[in-house]
Design a protein around this motif. Sequence first.
Motif, PDB file in Angstrom:
ATOM      1  N   LYS A  51       0.877  -1.077   0.246  1.00 43.30           N
ATOM      2  CA  LYS A  51       0.077  -0.178   0.073  1.00 43.30           C
ATOM      3  C   LYS A  51       0.913   1.352  -0.129  1.00 43.30           C
ATOM      4  CE  LYS A  51      -3.555  -2.621   2.055  1.00 43.30           C
ATOM      5  NZ  LYS A  51      -4.379  -2.685   3.401  1.00 43.30           N
ATOM      6  N   VAL A  52       0.651   2.027  -0.966  1.00 42.50           N
ATOM      7  CA  VAL A  52       1.450   3.144  -1.287  1.00 42.50           C
ATOM      8  C   VAL A  52       1.660   4.148   0.040  1.00 42.50           C
ATOM      9  CG1 VAL A  52       2.003   5.145  -2.875  1.00 42.50           C
ATOM     10  CG2 VAL A  52       1.415   2.913  -3.882  1.00 42.50           C
ATOM     11  N   PRO A  53       0.296   4.451   0.663  1.00 44.50           N
ATOM     12  CA  PRO A  53       0.414   5.173   1.906  1.00 44.50           C
ATOM     13  C   PRO A  53       1.372   4.909   2.859  1.00 44.50           C
ATOM     14  CG  PRO A  53      -1.861   5.048   1.065  1.00 44.50           C
ATOM     15  CD  PRO A  53      -1.146   4.100   0.338  1.00 44.50           C
ATOM     16  N   ASP A  54       1.599   3.614   2.979  1.00 44.27           N
ATOM     17  CA  ASP A  54       2.382   2.820   3.935  1.00 44.27           C
ATOM     18  C   ASP A  54       3.930   3.383   3.699  1.00 44.27           C
ATOM     19  OD1 ASP A  54       0.233   1.567   5.134  1.00 44.27           O
ATOM     20  OD2 ASP A  54       0.678  -0.111   4.340  1.00 44.27           O
ATOM     21  N   TYR A  55       4.078   3.705   2.449  1.00 40.99           N
ATOM     22  CA  TYR A  55       5.421   4.132   2.060  1.00 40.99           C
ATOM     23  C   TYR A  55       5.696   5.735   1.963  1.00 40.99           C
ATOM     24  CZ  TYR A  55       6.209  -0.586   0.933  1.00 40.99           C
ATOM     25  OH  TYR A  55       6.378  -1.992   1.212  1.00 40.99           O
ATOM     26  N   GLY A  56       4.634   6.433   2.519  1.00 46.29           N
ATOM     27  CA  GLY A  56       4.640   7.918   2.579  1.00 46.29           C
ATOM     28  C   GLY A  56       3.735   8.849   1.670  1.00 46.29           C
ATOM     29  N   ALA A  57       2.965   8.257   0.985  1.00 47.63           N
ATOM     30  CA  ALA A  57       2.348   9.000  -0.011  1.00 47.63           C
ATOM     31  C   ALA A  57       1.115   9.400   0.672  1.00 47.63           C
ATOM     32  CB  ALA A  57       1.694   7.767  -1.245  1.00 47.63           C
ATOM     33  N   ALA A  58       0.434  10.590   0.372  1.00 49.52           N
ATOM     34  CA  ALA A  58      -0.589  11.268   0.838  1.00 49.52           C
ATOM     35  C   ALA A  58      -1.493  11.645  -0.218  1.00 49.52           C
ATOM     36  CB  ALA A  58      -0.068  12.495   1.527  1.00 49.52           C
ATOM     37  N   PRO A  59      -2.845  11.200  -0.090  1.00 52.96           N
ATOM     38  CA  PRO A  59      -3.786  11.597  -0.852  1.00 52.96           C
ATOM     39  C   PRO A  59      -4.326  12.907  -0.909  1.00 52.96           C
ATOM     40  CG  PRO A  59      -4.755  10.306   0.690  1.00 52.96           C
ATOM     41  CD  PRO A  59      -3.341  10.427   1.120  1.00 52.96           C
ATOM     42  N   ASP A  60      -3.609  13.898  -0.930  1.00 58.38           N
ATOM     43  CA  ASP A  60      -4.144  15.289  -0.543  1.00 58.38           C
ATOM     44  C   ASP A  60      -4.025  16.021  -2.056  1.00 58.38           C
ATOM     45  OD1 ASP A  60      -1.146  15.606  -0.831  1.00 58.38           O
ATOM     46  OD2 ASP A  60      -1.048  16.384   1.176  1.00 58.38           O
TER      47      ASP A  60
END
Length: 77
Positions: A51-60
Amino acid sequence: MRRHFLILVASLACIALPQFVRPAAGDDGWQVVPKILSRIQAPQFPARDFKVPDYGAAPDGKTDCGPAFKKAISECS
């Protein structure tokens, strides 16, 4: 140069094909399809999620998520 290399590789591949894959004289080639298909195996993938958010991505919509995608891809490969 690349074009000539690809033509050479394709020519060599046609020469080097095993006899059991080549159609016999007069055949249209479809007779070897079942034999070819029987040798194909589906790839097996482990049941893992990255999961990309686990690697620092933010859906903002503002954060550069490129580094997170690179980390996730690196981890799964």
